[in-house]
Design a protein around this motif. Sequence first.
Motif, PDB file in Angstrom:
ATOM      1  N   PRO A 320       0.798  -1.240   0.000  1.00 27.79           N
ATOM      2  CA  PRO A 320       0.000   0.000   0.000  1.00 27.79           C
ATOM      3  C   PRO A 320       0.827   1.284   0.000  1.00 27.79           C
ATOM      4  O   PRO A 320       0.558   2.188  -0.791  1.00 27.79           O
ATOM      5  N   LEU A 321       1.831   1.370   0.853  1.00 28.80           N
ATOM      6  CA  LEU A 321       2.616   2.603   0.911  1.00 28.80           C
ATOM      7  C   LEU A 321       3.497   2.774  -0.320  1.00 28.80           C
ATOM      8  O   LEU A 321       3.805   3.898  -0.724  1.00 28.80           O
ATOM      9  N   VAL A 322       3.887   1.670  -0.927  1.00 25.28           N
ATOM     10  CA  VAL A 322       4.650   1.739  -2.185  1.00 25.28           C
ATOM     11  C   VAL A 322       3.734   2.203  -3.313  1.00 25.28           C
ATOM     12  O   VAL A 322       4.089   3.094  -4.100  1.00 25.28           O
ATOM     13  N   LEU A 337       3.202  -9.652 -20.428  1.00 25.48           N
ATOM     14  CA  LEU A 337       4.362  -9.546 -19.531  1.00 25.48           C
ATOM     15  C   LEU A 337       4.961  -8.146 -19.610  1.00 25.48           C
ATOM     16  O   LEU A 337       6.174  -7.960 -19.703  1.00 25.48           O
ATOM     17  N   PHE A 338       4.074  -7.168 -19.515  1.00 25.22           N
ATOM     18  CA  PHE A 338       4.494  -5.774 -19.672  1.00 25.22           C
ATOM     19  C   PHE A 338       4.218  -4.974 -18.407  1.00 25.22           C
ATOM     20  O   PHE A 338       3.146  -5.071 -17.810  1.00 25.22           O
ATOM     21  N   ILE A 339       5.207  -4.203 -17.980  1.00 27.14           N
ATOM     22  CA  ILE A 339       5.029  -3.227 -16.910  1.00 27.14           C
ATOM     23  C   ILE A 339       5.563  -1.898 -17.424  1.00 27.14           C
ATOM     24  O   ILE A 339       6.692  -1.801 -17.904  1.00 27.14           O
ATOM     25  N   GLU A 340       4.724  -0.894 -17.333  1.00 22.54           N
ATOM     26  CA  GLU A 340       5.086   0.435 -17.835  1.00 22.54           C
ATOM     27  C   GLU A 340       6.257   1.021 -17.035  1.00 22.54           C
ATOM     28  O   GLU A 340       6.375   0.761 -15.834  1.00 22.54           O
ATOM     29  N   PRO A 341       7.140   1.796 -17.673  1.00 24.51           N
ATOM     30  CA  PRO A 341       8.143   2.546 -16.905  1.00 24.51           C
ATOM     31  C   PRO A 341       7.468   3.314 -15.773  1.00 24.51           C
ATOM     32  O   PRO A 341       6.555   4.105 -16.008  1.00 24.51           O
ATOM     33  N   THR A 342       7.891   3.050 -14.550  1.00 27.72           N
ATOM     34  CA  THR A 342       7.205   3.545 -13.365  1.00 27.72           C
ATOM     35  C   THR A 342       8.176   4.302 -12.462  1.00 27.72           C
ATOM     36  O   THR A 342       9.279   3.817 -12.192  1.00 27.72           O
ATOM     37  N   ILE A 343       7.749   5.474 -12.008  1.00 27.34           N
ATOM     38  CA  ILE A 343       8.551   6.294 -11.102  1.00 27.34           C
ATOM     39  C   ILE A 343       7.833   6.395  -9.757  1.00 27.34           C
ATOM     40  O   ILE A 343       6.619   6.607  -9.707  1.00 27.34           O
ATOM     41  N   LEU A 344       8.587   6.233  -8.693  1.00 26.60           N
ATOM     42  CA  LEU A 344       8.031   6.331  -7.341  1.00 26.60           C
ATOM     43  C   LEU A 344       8.816   7.388  -6.571  1.00 26.60           C
ATOM     44  O   LEU A 344      10.039   7.479  -6.689  1.00 26.60           O
ATOM     45  N   LEU A 345       8.119   8.165  -5.786  1.00 21.99           N
ATOM     46  CA  LEU A 345       8.760   9.213  -4.990  1.00 21.99           C
ATOM     47  C   LEU A 345       8.735   8.832  -3.513  1.00 21.99           C
ATOM     48  O   LEU A 345       7.672   8.680  -2.918  1.00 21.99           O
ATOM     49  N   ASP A 346       9.919   8.640  -2.964  1.00 22.61           N
ATOM     50  CA  ASP A 346      10.099   8.331  -1.542  1.00 22.61           C
ATOM     51  C   ASP A 346       9.235   7.178  -1.049  1.00 22.61           C
ATOM     52  O   ASP A 346       8.456   7.315  -0.088  1.00 22.61           O
ATOM     53  N   PRO A 347       9.337   5.999  -1.665  1.00 19.82           N
ATOM     54  CA  PRO A 347       8.676   4.827  -1.079  1.00 19.82           C
ATOM     55  C   PRO A 347       9.340   4.514   0.265  1.00 19.82           C
ATOM     56  O   PRO A 347      10.470   4.937   0.523  1.00 19.82           O
ATOM     57  N   LEU A 349      11.599   3.208   3.042  1.00 20.28           N
ATOM     58  CA  LEU A 349      12.943   2.650   2.906  1.00 20.28           C
ATOM     59  C   LEU A 349      13.034   1.220   3.415  1.00 20.28           C
ATOM     60  O   LEU A 349      13.984   0.494   3.067  1.00 20.28           O
ATOM     61  N   ASP A 350      12.055   0.796   4.223  1.00 20.61           N
ATOM     62  CA  ASP A 350      12.075  -0.587   4.697  1.00 20.61           C
ATOM     63  C   ASP A 350      11.198  -1.501   3.839  1.00 20.61           C
ATOM     64  O   ASP A 350      11.088  -2.705   4.118  1.00 20.61           O
ATOM     65  N   ALA A 351      10.578  -0.953   2.803  1.00 17.86           N
ATOM     66  CA  ALA A 351       9.788  -1.775   1.876  1.00 17.86           C
ATOM     67  C   ALA A 351      10.735  -2.613   1.019  1.00 17.86           C
ATOM     68  O   ALA A 351      11.890  -2.252   0.792  1.00 17.86           O
ATOM     69  N   GLU A 352      10.228  -3.733   0.491  1.00 19.21           N
ATOM     70  CA  GLU A 352      11.064  -4.636  -0.292  1.00 19.21           C
ATOM     71  C   GLU A 352      11.652  -3.955  -1.524  1.00 19.21           C
ATOM     72  O   GLU A 352      12.765  -4.285  -1.945  1.00 19.21           O
ATOM     73  N   ILE A 353      10.944  -2.985  -2.081  1.00 19.20           N
ATOM     74  CA  ILE A 353      11.436  -2.304  -3.273  1.00 19.20           C
ATOM     75  C   ILE A 353      12.729  -1.530  -2.981  1.00 19.20           C
ATOM     76  O   ILE A 353      13.508  -1.237  -3.894  1.00 19.20           O
ATOM     77  N   MET A 354      12.974  -1.230  -1.691  1.00 18.81           N
ATOM     78  CA  MET A 354      14.192  -0.514  -1.322  1.00 18.81           C
ATOM     79  C   MET A 354      15.189  -1.383  -0.546  1.00 18.81           C
ATOM     80  O   MET A 354      16.253  -0.903  -0.172  1.00 18.81           O
ATOM     81  N   THR A 355      14.862  -2.627  -0.325  1.00 20.66           N
ATOM     82  CA  THR A 355      15.800  -3.517   0.364  1.00 20.66           C
ATOM     83  C   THR A 355      16.322  -4.626  -0.541  1.00 20.66           C
ATOM     84  O   THR A 355      17.367  -5.214  -0.246  1.00 20.66           O
ATOM     85  N   GLU A 356      15.599  -4.918  -1.631  1.00 23.90           N
ATOM     86  CA  GLU A 356      16.016  -5.951  -2.584  1.00 23.90           C
ATOM     87  C   GLU A 356      16.274  -5.323  -3.953  1.00 23.90           C
ATOM     88  O   GLU A 356      15.685  -4.287  -4.292  1.00 23.90           O
TER      89      GLU A 356
END
Length: 495
Positions: A320-322, A337-347, A349-356
Motif C-alpha cells: 500500500p505505501l509503495v 508480460l508488460f510493466i510500464e516505466p514507473t517512477i516512485l517518490l520516496d517509497p 525505505l524498509d519496503a522490499e522495493i528498497m531492500t532488494e
Amino acid sequence: MKMTGSGVNGMIGMEGGRVEESIGELRRTFRSGETRSAAWRKAQLKALLQLLRDNENKIFEALKQDLGKHPVESYRDELGVVEKSVKYSLSHVDEWMAPKKSSLPLIFFPGKGQVLPEPLGLVLIFSSWNFPISLALDPVIGAISAGNSVVLKPSEQAPACSSFLANTIPLYLDSKAIKVIEGGAAISQQLLQQKWDKIFFTGSPSVARIVMSAAVKHLTPVTIELGGKCPTIFDNLSSPSDTEVAVKRVVGGKWGPCNGQACIGVDYVLVEEKFASHLIEMLKKTIKKFYGENPKELKDISKIVNKHHFQRLHNLLKEPLVAASIVHGGLIDEEKLFIEPTILLDPPLDAEIMTEEIFGPLLPIITLKNIEESIEFINSRPKPLALYAFTNDEAFKRRILSETSSGSVTFNDIIIQFVCDTLPFGGVGQSGFGRYHGKYSFDTFSHEKAVLRRSFFLELEPRFPPWNDFKLKFIRLVYSFDYLGLILLLLGLKR
C-alpha cells in the motif's frame, strides 16, 4: 529433470552418464595441449566472430522471442558487445600469453625470472537470462583466449537463446574442447558435482550460494558476477543543457537495457528535495519522448522475462505505501508480460522495493536535504555493482571515490563501463567478486606461474650450513642490498 536427445557434437543431451563422458573428453583435450597454442585460440575466436556474422538475424529473433528486444537494442547490448570483445582479444592474445620478464634479487645471480600465464584447465560458465548472448559468450572469449576447454551452461529462462547457442556453437567451434549443455536446476546440480578448474557464474545471490557451496568440495576457484541496488546520485546541475543530457542518460540507462532487467542498471536515484519535482517532470517528458504517449503501444522496450519475474515485480508495487508513492506509470499487462516505466517518490525505505534489487522497470526517487548525504545513504547498504553520479563538483567526485565502495563508479553517464574492454568489470562484497572483460577476462581464466632459471655457476656457500655469525651477516647484507658491505664482507674485512 532429464534432458534427452543425442546431441550434436558439442551440444549435449543429458541422460545417464553423458555429463561425465563429455567432461572426460574435454579434460583429455586440454591435457593433450591442443588448446594451449596461439593458433588454436585464434582459430576459435575467428570462428566465433564468423558465427555472429552468419547468424545475426537468428540471434535477433531469439532475443525477440525470449525478451522482446528490438534488433537495435540486441545489437547494442548483445551482438555488438561480443563482436567488439572478440576483435579486441584477437588483436592482443599473443601479447597476453607471452612470458613476462621479472627482475630478481642479487642473491639469485646469475639467474632469470619470468611470469608465465598458463590456462587453468576445464572451466564451467553459467550465464544469465537478461543478456543471454553477451553474458554467455563474453566469458567464453576470455576462457578461449587463455587456452582452456569450456562448458557453457546457458540460462533455461531464455530458452530460444539457449537453444540457439547449443545448436550453433558446435557448428563453428572445436566440439572436443568447447561444449554447450542445456537444462534446468537438475542439470546445473549435476554439473556442480563434477570437478572443475574454474567456475564462472552470473546470476542471483541465492544461486551463487549454491555454486559456492559446491565449489568448496574441490576447492575450485570461482568468479561470481551478481548485482545489487545500483544507486544514481543526481546533483543539481547548474546548466539546463547538462541536466537535459543527464536525464536522457538516466532514462536510457534505466529502461533501455532489457527494460531495467540489468545488473548494472539504475536501481534508484538520490536527489535533493528542492530539485525532485523538476527531475520527475523531466523524466516523464523523456520517457514519453523515447517510448511514446500510449504505454500499451510501446514497441521499443523489452518485456519482463517470464510470469515469475512479472509477479515478483507486481508484488513490489502492491504494498500500500509503495503504491501510494507512484508518481508516474504503474500500468501492467500480465498477458503481454508488460510493466510500464514507473517512477516512485520516496517509497518506504524498509519496503522490499528498497531492500532488494528491483531488476525491472520501477525507479524509486529518494530525496535528501543535501546531496552529500547520498554518501552516507549508500554506505548504509550493501556494496553495489555500479555507482553512478551526475555532478560537476570535483570535490564531491573525490569524496564519492574515497568514501564509498562499489564494483565501478561512472560519472555523468550510465552503464557504458560495461562495454569498455580496457576497464575491469566485476563486483565487490555482495555484488560479486572477480573481474573480466579484455585482458581481465584472460587473467580470470589464467594462472600466472612464476618461473626461475639458474645456472650451476657461482654458488654462494653462506646459503648452506653449518651456520655462523659470518653467514648471518652475509644474508642480512644480501637482503638489504648493501652492495659495499657485501663486497667488504666477502673480502673478509667486516668479520
